[in-house]
Write a protein that holds these residues in place. Structure first.
Motif, PDB file in Angstrom:
ATOM      1  N   CYS A  39     -21.156 -12.269 -17.438  1.00  0.00           N
ATOM      2  CA  CYS A  39     -22.130 -11.371 -18.067  1.00  0.00           C
ATOM      3  C   CYS A  39     -23.570 -11.722 -17.687  1.00  0.00           C
ATOM      4  O   CYS A  39     -24.479 -10.918 -17.886  1.00  0.00           O
ATOM      5  CB  CYS A  39     -22.003 -11.443 -19.590  1.00  0.00           C
ATOM      6  SG  CYS A  39     -20.310 -11.643 -20.183  1.00  0.00           S
ATOM      7  N   CYS A  42     -26.294  -9.671 -15.503  1.00  0.00           N
ATOM      8  CA  CYS A  42     -26.984  -8.529 -16.109  1.00  0.00           C
ATOM      9  C   CYS A  42     -27.693  -8.876 -17.414  1.00  0.00           C
ATOM     10  O   CYS A  42     -28.678  -8.234 -17.773  1.00  0.00           O
ATOM     11  CB  CYS A  42     -25.998  -7.397 -16.385  1.00  0.00           C
ATOM     12  SG  CYS A  42     -25.348  -6.660 -14.874  1.00  0.00           S
ATOM     13  N   HIS A  43     -27.163  -9.848 -18.170  1.00  0.00           N
ATOM     14  CA  HIS A  43     -27.734 -10.134 -19.496  1.00  0.00           C
ATOM     15  C   HIS A  43     -28.508 -11.444 -19.522  1.00  0.00           C
ATOM     16  O   HIS A  43     -28.899 -11.902 -20.592  1.00  0.00           O
ATOM     17  CB  HIS A  43     -26.621 -10.174 -20.547  1.00  0.00           C
ATOM     18  CG  HIS A  43     -26.003  -8.823 -20.807  1.00  0.00           C
ATOM     19  ND1 HIS A  43     -26.610  -7.855 -21.576  1.00  0.00           N
ATOM     20  CD2 HIS A  43     -24.843  -8.273 -20.375  1.00  0.00           C
ATOM     21  CE1 HIS A  43     -25.834  -6.774 -21.623  1.00  0.00           C
ATOM     22  NE2 HIS A  43     -24.755  -6.994 -20.893  1.00  0.00           N
ATOM     23  N   GLU A  53     -29.755  -5.557 -22.511  1.00  0.00           N
ATOM     24  CA  GLU A  53     -29.787  -6.077 -23.876  1.00  0.00           C
ATOM     25  C   GLU A  53     -29.477  -7.569 -23.943  1.00  0.00           C
ATOM     26  O   GLU A  53     -28.533  -8.040 -23.318  1.00  0.00           O
ATOM     27  CB  GLU A  53     -28.784  -5.314 -24.754  1.00  0.00           C
ATOM     28  CG  GLU A  53     -29.251  -3.959 -25.239  1.00  0.00           C
ATOM     29  CD  GLU A  53     -29.104  -2.840 -24.202  1.00  0.00           C
ATOM     30  OE1 GLU A  53     -28.854  -3.142 -23.011  1.00  0.00           O
ATOM     31  OE2 GLU A  53     -29.280  -1.673 -24.590  1.00  0.00           O
ATOM     32  N   LYS A  58     -26.748 -12.716 -31.535  1.00  0.00           N
ATOM     33  CA  LYS A  58     -25.878 -11.787 -32.258  1.00  0.00           C
ATOM     34  C   LYS A  58     -24.680 -12.556 -32.820  1.00  0.00           C
ATOM     35  O   LYS A  58     -24.280 -13.567 -32.257  1.00  0.00           O
ATOM     36  CB  LYS A  58     -25.345 -10.710 -31.315  1.00  0.00           C
ATOM     37  CG  LYS A  58     -26.373  -9.680 -30.865  1.00  0.00           C
ATOM     38  CD  LYS A  58     -25.717  -8.790 -29.820  1.00  0.00           C
ATOM     39  CE  LYS A  58     -26.618  -7.683 -29.311  1.00  0.00           C
ATOM     40  NZ  LYS A  58     -26.564  -6.475 -30.151  1.00  0.00           N
ATOM     41  N   GLU A  66     -18.953  -4.378 -30.708  1.00  0.00           N
ATOM     42  CA  GLU A  66     -19.656  -3.625 -29.649  1.00  0.00           C
ATOM     43  C   GLU A  66     -18.791  -3.529 -28.386  1.00  0.00           C
ATOM     44  O   GLU A  66     -18.690  -2.463 -27.774  1.00  0.00           O
ATOM     45  CB  GLU A  66     -21.007  -4.285 -29.313  1.00  0.00           C
ATOM     46  CG  GLU A  66     -22.083  -3.965 -30.328  1.00  0.00           C
ATOM     47  CD  GLU A  66     -23.362  -4.787 -30.159  1.00  0.00           C
ATOM     48  OE1 GLU A  66     -24.372  -4.386 -30.755  1.00  0.00           O
ATOM     49  OE2 GLU A  66     -23.351  -5.821 -29.455  1.00  0.00           O
ATOM     50  N   MET A  67     -18.141  -4.627 -28.049  1.00  0.00           N
ATOM     51  CA  MET A  67     -17.310  -4.610 -26.840  1.00  0.00           C
ATOM     52  C   MET A  67     -16.082  -3.710 -27.025  1.00  0.00           C
ATOM     53  O   MET A  67     -15.680  -3.013 -26.105  1.00  0.00           O
ATOM     54  CB  MET A  67     -16.927  -6.029 -26.436  1.00  0.00           C
ATOM     55  CG  MET A  67     -18.130  -6.780 -25.872  1.00  0.00           C
ATOM     56  SD  MET A  67     -17.703  -8.347 -25.140  1.00  0.00           S
ATOM     57  CE  MET A  67     -17.554  -9.386 -26.568  1.00  0.00           C
ATOM     58  N   PHE A  70     -17.194  -0.137 -26.498  1.00  0.00           N
ATOM     59  CA  PHE A  70     -17.281   0.181 -25.062  1.00  0.00           C
ATOM     60  C   PHE A  70     -15.882   0.394 -24.500  1.00  0.00           C
ATOM     61  O   PHE A  70     -15.636   1.341 -23.756  1.00  0.00           O
ATOM     62  CB  PHE A  70     -17.974  -0.950 -24.288  1.00  0.00           C
ATOM     63  CG  PHE A  70     -19.467  -1.010 -24.466  1.00  0.00           C
ATOM     64  CD1 PHE A  70     -20.270   0.067 -24.135  1.00  0.00           C
ATOM     65  CD2 PHE A  70     -20.074  -2.165 -24.938  1.00  0.00           C
ATOM     66  CE1 PHE A  70     -21.656   0.003 -24.277  1.00  0.00           C
ATOM     67  CE2 PHE A  70     -21.453  -2.244 -25.085  1.00  0.00           C
ATOM     68  CZ  PHE A  70     -22.249  -1.155 -24.759  1.00  0.00           C
ATOM     69  N   ASN A  78     -19.652   4.154 -19.121  1.00  0.00           N
ATOM     70  CA  ASN A  78     -20.811   3.440 -18.568  1.00  0.00           C
ATOM     71  C   ASN A  78     -20.406   2.091 -17.964  1.00  0.00           C
ATOM     72  O   ASN A  78     -19.225   1.758 -17.915  1.00  0.00           O
ATOM     73  CB  ASN A  78     -21.904   3.295 -19.639  1.00  0.00           C
ATOM     74  CG  ASN A  78     -21.417   2.497 -20.847  1.00  0.00           C
ATOM     75  OD1 ASN A  78     -20.435   1.767 -20.767  1.00  0.00           O
ATOM     76  ND2 ASN A  78     -22.103   2.640 -21.963  1.00  0.00           N
ATOM     77  N   MET A  80     -20.662  -0.909 -19.098  1.00  0.00           N
ATOM     78  CA  MET A  80     -19.968  -1.810 -20.014  1.00  0.00           C
ATOM     79  C   MET A  80     -18.528  -1.370 -20.272  1.00  0.00           C
ATOM     80  O   MET A  80     -17.645  -2.214 -20.420  1.00  0.00           O
ATOM     81  CB  MET A  80     -20.734  -1.936 -21.341  1.00  0.00           C
ATOM     82  CG  MET A  80     -21.917  -2.875 -21.266  1.00  0.00           C
ATOM     83  SD  MET A  80     -21.493  -4.515 -20.624  1.00  0.00           S
ATOM     84  CE  MET A  80     -20.278  -5.047 -21.809  1.00  0.00           C
TER      85      MET A  80
HETATM   86  C1  HEC Z   1     -23.377  -4.868 -14.262  1.00  0.00           C
HETATM   87  C2  HEC Z   1     -24.214  -5.244 -15.401  1.00  0.00           C
HETATM   88  C3  HEC Z   1     -23.552  -5.723 -16.666  1.00  0.00           C
HETATM   89  C4  HEC Z   1     -22.634  -6.734 -16.821  1.00  0.00           C
HETATM   90  C5  HEC Z   1     -21.981  -7.591 -15.741  1.00  0.00           C
HETATM   91  C6  HEC Z   1     -22.412  -6.861 -18.242  1.00  0.00           C
HETATM   92  N1  HEC Z   1     -23.165  -5.959 -18.933  1.00  0.00           N
HETATM   93 FE1  HEC Z   1     -23.217  -5.726 -20.950  1.00  0.00          FE
HETATM   94  N2  HEC Z   1     -24.533  -4.202 -20.760  1.00  0.00           N
HETATM   95  C7  HEC Z   1     -24.978  -3.694 -19.546  1.00  0.00           C
HETATM   96  C8  HEC Z   1     -25.774  -2.507 -19.813  1.00  0.00           C
HETATM   97  C9  HEC Z   1     -26.420  -1.638 -18.752  1.00  0.00           C
HETATM   98  C10 HEC Z   1     -25.767  -2.311 -21.208  1.00  0.00           C
HETATM   99  C11 HEC Z   1     -26.400  -1.190 -22.001  1.00  0.00           C
HETATM  100  C12 HEC Z   1     -25.308  -0.147 -22.098  1.00  0.00           C
HETATM  101  C13 HEC Z   1     -25.596   0.990 -22.994  1.00  0.00           C
HETATM  102  O1  HEC Z   1     -26.046   0.747 -24.133  1.00  0.00           O
HETATM  103  O2  HEC Z   1     -25.332   2.113 -22.589  1.00  0.00           O
HETATM  104  C14 HEC Z   1     -25.003  -3.412 -21.771  1.00  0.00           C
HETATM  105  C15 HEC Z   1     -24.777  -3.595 -23.132  1.00  0.00           C
HETATM  106  C16 HEC Z   1     -24.018  -4.590 -23.681  1.00  0.00           C
HETATM  107  C17 HEC Z   1     -23.811  -4.800 -25.102  1.00  0.00           C
HETATM  108  C18 HEC Z   1     -24.422  -3.996 -26.231  1.00  0.00           C
HETATM  109  C19 HEC Z   1     -25.719  -4.663 -26.593  1.00  0.00           C
HETATM  110  C20 HEC Z   1     -26.528  -3.904 -27.577  1.00  0.00           C
HETATM  111  O3  HEC Z   1     -27.424  -4.536 -28.159  1.00  0.00           O
HETATM  112  O4  HEC Z   1     -26.304  -2.700 -27.764  1.00  0.00           O
HETATM  113  C21 HEC Z   1     -22.995  -5.880 -25.244  1.00  0.00           C
HETATM  114  C22 HEC Z   1     -22.483  -6.535 -26.527  1.00  0.00           C
HETATM  115  C23 HEC Z   1     -22.697  -6.345 -23.904  1.00  0.00           C
HETATM  116  N3  HEC Z   1     -23.329  -5.552 -22.987  1.00  0.00           N
HETATM  117  C24 HEC Z   1     -21.908  -7.428 -23.637  1.00  0.00           C
HETATM  118  C25 HEC Z   1     -21.563  -7.839 -22.354  1.00  0.00           C
HETATM  119  C26 HEC Z   1     -20.646  -8.923 -22.107  1.00  0.00           C
HETATM  120  C27 HEC Z   1     -20.002  -9.789 -23.169  1.00  0.00           C
HETATM  121  C28 HEC Z   1     -20.528  -9.007 -20.751  1.00  0.00           C
HETATM  122  C29 HEC Z   1     -19.637  -9.929 -19.962  1.00  0.00           C
HETATM  123  C30 HEC Z   1     -18.211  -9.868 -20.260  1.00  0.00           C
HETATM  124  C31 HEC Z   1     -21.383  -7.984 -20.164  1.00  0.00           C
HETATM  125  N4  HEC Z   1     -21.984  -7.300 -21.178  1.00  0.00           N
HETATM  126  C32 HEC Z   1     -21.539  -7.785 -18.810  1.00  0.00           C
HETATM  127  C33 HEC Z   1     -24.748  -4.213 -18.307  1.00  0.00           C
HETATM  128  C34 HEC Z   1     -23.878  -5.241 -18.011  1.00  0.00           C
END
Ligand code: HEC
Length: 103
Positions: A39, A42-43, A53, A58, A66-67, A70, A78, A80
């Motif tokens: 993660c 991107c995060h 984000e 959290k 949240e996961m 998604f 999207n 996620m």
């Molecule tokens: C390729 C980039 C990318 C990767 C890799 C990624 N994310 Fe995300 N994540 C995003 C984006 C873009 C959003 C915003 C999506 C939306 O709200 O439409 C997001 C949103 C989220 C949110 C919601 C946060 C909020 O405050 O609303 C969570 C929880 C999250 N990601 C967890 C994870 C986790 C855990 C991993 C690893 C397993 C991960 N993400 C990997 C791009 C990524």
């Protein structure tokens, strides 16, 4: 092979096994940390940003739900939704649990 070279070989094998064991112990991450390393691109490192984000700060239940949202597709098709589709509930829990320790 004579007796003493056999013994030397046995000791060498034991020595290698012991140092390999020590290496494994010092390099193995908690499972949640290992999964979460996915993660960070991107995060941000340890979910602390910069990037999309921030995940640090959290609670585990918030992250898990949240996961799951998604994963269910409720949030649309999207990044996620695609990303979490490969994780089991147990893996998502481990991820959420580890991420919730990050402040
Ligand atoms: C390729 C980039 C990318 C990767 C890799 C990624 N994310 Fe995300 N994540 C995003 C984006 C873009 C959003 C915003 C999506 C939306 O709200 O439409 C997001 C949103 C989220 C949110 C919601 C946060 C909020 O405050 O609303 C969570 C929880 C999250 N990601 C967890 C994870 C986790 C855990 C991993 C690893 C397993 C991960 N993400 C990997 C791009 C990524």
């Amino acid at each position: 092979m004579n007796k003493s070279s056999g013994r030397a070989l046995a000791l060498a094998v034991i020595g290698t096994a012991v140092s390999a064991g020590a290496w494994a112990q010092t390099t193995v991450s908690p499972p949640g940390r290992l999964l979460a390393s996915n993660c960070f691109q991107c995060h941000g490192t340890n979910g602390k940003g910069p990037g999309f984000e921030r995940l640090a700060g959290k609670s585990a239940s918030e992250l898990f739900s949240e996961m799951k949202e998604f994963q269910s597709g409720k949030e649309g098709d999207n990044i996620m939704a695609r990303h979490v589709s490969g994780f089991s509930d147990a893996q998502l829990r481990a991820l959420a649990q580890w991420l919730s320790t990050q402040r």
